[in-house]
Design an enzyme around this catalytic site. Structure first.
Site, PDB file in Angstrom:
ATOM      1  N   TYR A  60      -3.749   0.860 -10.777  1.00  0.00           N
ATOM      2  CA  TYR A  60      -5.076   1.247 -11.283  1.00  0.00           C
ATOM      3  C   TYR A  60      -6.055   1.493 -10.123  1.00  0.00           C
ATOM      4  CZ  TYR A  60      -9.242   0.621 -14.336  1.00  0.00           C
ATOM      5  OH  TYR A  60     -10.424   0.768 -15.026  1.00  0.00           O
ATOM      6  N   LYS A 107      -7.941   4.940  -9.196  1.00  0.00           N
ATOM      7  CA  LYS A 107      -9.413   4.972  -9.198  1.00  0.00           C
ATOM      8  C   LYS A 107      -9.965   5.347  -7.813  1.00  0.00           C
ATOM      9  CE  LYS A 107     -10.099   3.946 -13.543  1.00  0.00           C
ATOM     10  NZ  LYS A 107     -10.533   5.024 -14.449  1.00  0.00           N
TER      11      LYS A 107
END
Ligand code: NAP
Length: 244
Positions: A152, A156
């Site tokens: 993640y 991001k």
């Protein structure tokens, strides 16, 4: 009143739904989206009953075909896309040594490839219109990293480099590209966390409350507005002072 056409990916719930509602209440025409056509059509009907100009599109933005279907629907219905909010995101949290390849690819495909596909499908006609706003929802962990979120955090962080590059490539066509990096916002995504983790998070937040979806929607609606026309390539952190 803005009266623009906006597409908000992943807007059947949480932050995306709040952004879509805010933009619609301000007079914009909004395309909302999730993978489930049934769910998104139902939400669109509810918003239409409030006299908001909203249409729902069930499409998976992981693929170029899904992204094109979403943007084409906006172009078909309203002839243009002025504002693209790349919000759809998932997490598959686990410590790196336990992280399976599919945990990695699934998160990268949704959170990073999805932004590539949707932006690709929408930005050319923004350029022709000499006006556009691309707002990409990243996360504070894209800047700080976080144990259990290698996939993640990588996605991001990737969004940030992507957005800065596009800000440079499309600035001459009056398109701004910015990143919003939320901290802990109360949604289904964060409801899943253990109470111990929630307590640890709260200790780090200067404002001593978790963020609300409206907090993020307010920032996105400003970035989408005419007044934000001289802001581009920026990462706006909205975390209540968690990562100071
Ligand atoms: N909540 C937080 O604290 C927080 C913090 C920082 C950043 N963020 C970011 O903010 C964004 C929204 O988060 P949230 O907490 O509101 O998440 P959420 O409640 O889990 O909602 C995610 C939305 O994305 C949709 N979605 C997921 N995969 C999709 C796909 N492949 N194609 C189309 N739609 C898809 C979901 O609908 P379906 O499942 O029906 O497809 C849902 O509407 C995400 O990018 C997240 O990473 C959240």
């Amino acid at each position: 009143m803005e009266n623009r056409v906006a597409v908000v990916t992943g807007s059947s719930q949480g932050i995306g739904l709040e952004i879509a509602k805010k933009l619609a209440h301000q007079g914009n025409r909004v395309v909302i989206n999730s993978r489930s056509a049934e769910k998104i059509d139902q939400i669109a009907r509810e918003l239409q009953e409030e006299n908001l100009e909203v249409v729902g599109v069930g499409a998976d933005i992981q693929s170029a075909e899904g992204a094109k279907e979403l943007i084409d629907k906006a172009l078909e219905k309203w002839g243009r896309v002025d504002i693209l909010v790349n919000n759809a995101g998932i997490n598959r949290d686990t410590l790196f040594l336990r992280m399976k390849e599919e945990d990695w690819t699934e998160v990268i495909r949704t959170n990073l490839d999805g932004i590539f596909h949707c932006t690709k499908a929408a930005i050319r006609q923004m350029g022709k219109n000499r006006w556009g706003r691309v707002i990409n929802i990243s996360s504070i962990v894209g800047l700080t990293g976080n144990p259990g979120q290698a996939n993640y955090s990588a996605a991001k962080a990737g969004i940030i480099g992507f957005s800065k590059t596009l800000a440079r490539e499309f600035g001459g066509r009056n398109i701004t590209v910015n990143v919003v990096a939320p901290g802990y916002i109360q949604t289904e995504m964060t409801d899943k966390l253990s109470s111990q983790i929630k307590e640890q998070m709260m200790e780090r937040i200067a404002l001593k409350r978790f963020g609300k979806c409206e907090d993020v929607a307010n920032l996105v609606s400003f970035l989408a507005s005419e007044q934000a026309g001289y802001i581009t390539g920026q990462v706006l952190i909205i975390d209540g002072g968690m990562a100071l």
